[in-house]
Write a protein that holds these residues in place. Structure first.
Motif, mmCIF file in Angstrom:
data_model
loop_
_atom_site.group_PDB
_atom_site.id
_atom_site.type_symbol
_atom_site.label_atom_id
_atom_site.label_comp_id
_atom_site.label_asym_id
_atom_site.label_seq_id
_atom_site.Cartn_x
_atom_site.Cartn_y
_atom_site.Cartn_z
ATOM 1 N N GLY A 42 -32.337 49.424 -34.453
ATOM 2 C CA GLY A 42 -32.078 50.837 -34.199
ATOM 3 C C GLY A 42 -31.208 51.514 -35.239
ATOM 4 O O GLY A 42 -31.119 52.746 -35.262
ATOM 5 N N SER A 43 -30.574 50.732 -36.108
ATOM 6 C CA SER A 43 -29.740 51.333 -37.155
ATOM 7 C C SER A 43 -30.623 51.911 -38.253
ATOM 8 O O SER A 43 -31.804 51.570 -38.376
ATOM 9 C CB SER A 43 -28.784 50.284 -37.735
ATOM 10 O OG SER A 43 -29.496 49.245 -38.380
ATOM 11 N N GLN A 44 -30.053 52.779 -39.046
ATOM 12 C CA GLN A 44 -30.797 53.420 -40.131
ATOM 13 C C GLN A 44 -30.121 53.155 -41.468
ATOM 14 O O GLN A 44 -28.906 52.928 -41.538
ATOM 15 C CB GLN A 44 -30.902 54.932 -39.889
ATOM 16 C CG GLN A 44 -31.811 55.303 -38.720
ATOM 17 C CD GLN A 44 -32.068 56.794 -38.661
ATOM 18 O OE1 GLN A 44 -31.195 57.610 -38.926
ATOM 19 N NE2 GLN A 44 -33.292 57.168 -38.309
ATOM 20 N N THR B 288 -35.543 53.175 -40.544
ATOM 21 C CA THR B 288 -35.067 52.713 -39.236
ATOM 22 C C THR B 288 -35.371 51.228 -39.081
ATOM 23 O O THR B 288 -36.525 50.798 -39.208
ATOM 24 C CB THR B 288 -35.722 53.501 -38.098
ATOM 25 O OG1 THR B 288 -35.413 54.902 -38.250
ATOM 26 C CG2 THR B 288 -35.194 53.042 -36.743
#
Length: 423
Positions: free
Chosen positions: A385-387, A381
């Motif tokens: 906030g993106s993974q 992560t």
């Protein structure tokens, strides 16, 4: 005679304390500008020193060298002159840049011609690579991968502690830092599939590596002893061996990586000499069982080099995802070179030898997303906030490295690459 590594040396060029390129470093590279074609340079602070201009001003006249050697598109011809010449040129450059020398600093025309800001120089591939070998020499990396794909209790194959495992890679797709990398397409075979499909990889990864560049030709049939390896190594660069993990998993049995690796390998543009790294030699890990006699060596053959990998999604800041050290490599460069030539394989100037992925044993020290995300099972992560299980299009990967002791920092700059969509 004052050595170029002397920590008390200072340059008349203003150099930031956190620069990778103090007067004790002086790595070699190839650059060009809007006004200058490809030629040899040396990094000093935030400048590139044009060796071609220095040669034209006869500043190397006490060295037995043709000054036109500096006006070549690769370092190969210079490297082929041999270790005594590399040292003589580096020592002379050090002398010219010292505070007590005004051969350049006292000549404003010469200064204007030979000093180029790094922001105005385009760095090129430093060597013409004829052969490329990639090793698999980190015990921690081999263990991490073995635990995922084999028996967690027996992660290493029976040969791993006896032999520096390696494979021959693709020399034509080695690119310099800053070169974009297209997502490769290949055959993959998912767990739910009955037949393979041909598609862009869904598991594009980086591999954090160092690499050394061969500095001497050898005749076919003549092995190089481990203790003689240093005179056959010109210097080191950072390396990112891009990897398509889903393609690799399908193709690697029985002969090993092929298309999953050959689409791109990125290296940093500045070659840091073994002489510059001499103060950072350290003892490597204990090797058990004891290697066969041809792999034995004397002295310290590992190097204390701090390494970092950063990931930069499109329109987002860089974030550090790995920090580790080159010093812990199980198989060192001398052993790798001895093994490479043990069957009589000849070396050629400019050959590139990757260390293999450099990982530690703890989270935060893993040198690939394969390890960081446990093959995508535990995504990373990012601050936005993106993974990431693996790399997305328009992600950039940045590798940086330096050695530091006693206030002297010997750095490599960086190797940077951006992922573009598949063609």
């Amino acid at each position: 005679m004052i050595k170029a590594n002397d920590p008390t040396l200072h340059s008349w060029i203003q150099i930031s304390p956190d620069s990778d390129f103090p007067i004790q470093n002086l790595p070699f590279g190839i650059f060009q500008t809007a006004e200058k074609d490809a030629r040899m340079g040396v990094a000093i602070g935030s400048y590139v020193l044009d060796l071609c201009v220095l040669g034209q001003y006869n500043l190397f006249e006490l060295i037995d060298i043709d000054p036109t050697i500096f006006h070549r598109p690769y370092l190969n011809d210079f490297i082929a002159l041999g270790q005594p010449t590399w040292r003589a040129v580096r020592n002379r450059v050090s002398e010219l840049l010292r505070t007590d020398n005004d051969e350049i600093s006292g000549n404003s025309d010469l200064m204007h011609q030979c000093l180029i800001r790094m922001t105005e120089a385009e760095m090129l591939l430093p060597v013409k690579v004829g052969n490329y070998t990639d090793f698999y020499s980190s015990l921690e990396h081999a263990t991490n991968v073995g635990q995922m794909f084999r028996d967690p209790e027996q992660p290493l194959l029976p040969n791993w502690r006896h032999i520096p495992i390696g494979y021959h890679g693709r020399a034509s797709s080695i690119v310099v830092s800053g070169t974009d990398v297209y997502r490769p397409t290949g055959q993959t075979m998912g767990p739910e599939q009955q037949t393979p499909i041909f598609q862009p990889t869904n598991q594009l990864d980086f591999e954090l590596e160092m690499a050394f560049i061969a500095g001497k030709d050898t005749p076919l049939g003549y092995p190089v002893p481990a203790d003689a390896a240093d005179e056959h190594i010109f210097g080191l660069v950072l390396l990112n061996d891009w990897s398509a993990r889903d393609v690799q998993q399908w193709e690697y049995v029985p002969l090993g990586p092929f298309l999953s690796k050959s689409f791109a390998t990125s290296i940093s543009p500045w070659v840091v000499t073994l002489d510059a790294l001499e103060p950072f030699r350290v003892k490597g890990p204990e090797q058990l069982p004891r290697p066969l006699p041809y792999l034995e060596f004397t002295g310290h053959r590992n190097y204390d080099i701090q390494l970092e990998v950063l990931l930069q999604p499109a329109e987002s800041p860089e974030v550090t995802i790995c920090q580790t050290n080159f010093r812990n490599m199980y198989w060192n460069m001398s052993q790798q070179l001895a093994h490479q030539t043990s069957n009589g394989c000849n070396l050629q100037v400019g050959d590139l030898y990757g260390s293999g992925t450099i990982s530690g044993s703890e989270p935060g020290t893993f040198g690939s997303l394969l390890e960081i995300t446990r093959q995508g099972k535990t995504p990373l992560t990012l601050p936005d906030g993106s993974q990431r299980s693996f790399l997305h299009d328009n992600d950039s990967v940045i590798v940086r490295g330096y050695a530091e002791k006693g206030g002297i920092r010997i750095g490599f700059g960086e190797v940077r690459g951006k992922v573009l969509p598949a063609i």
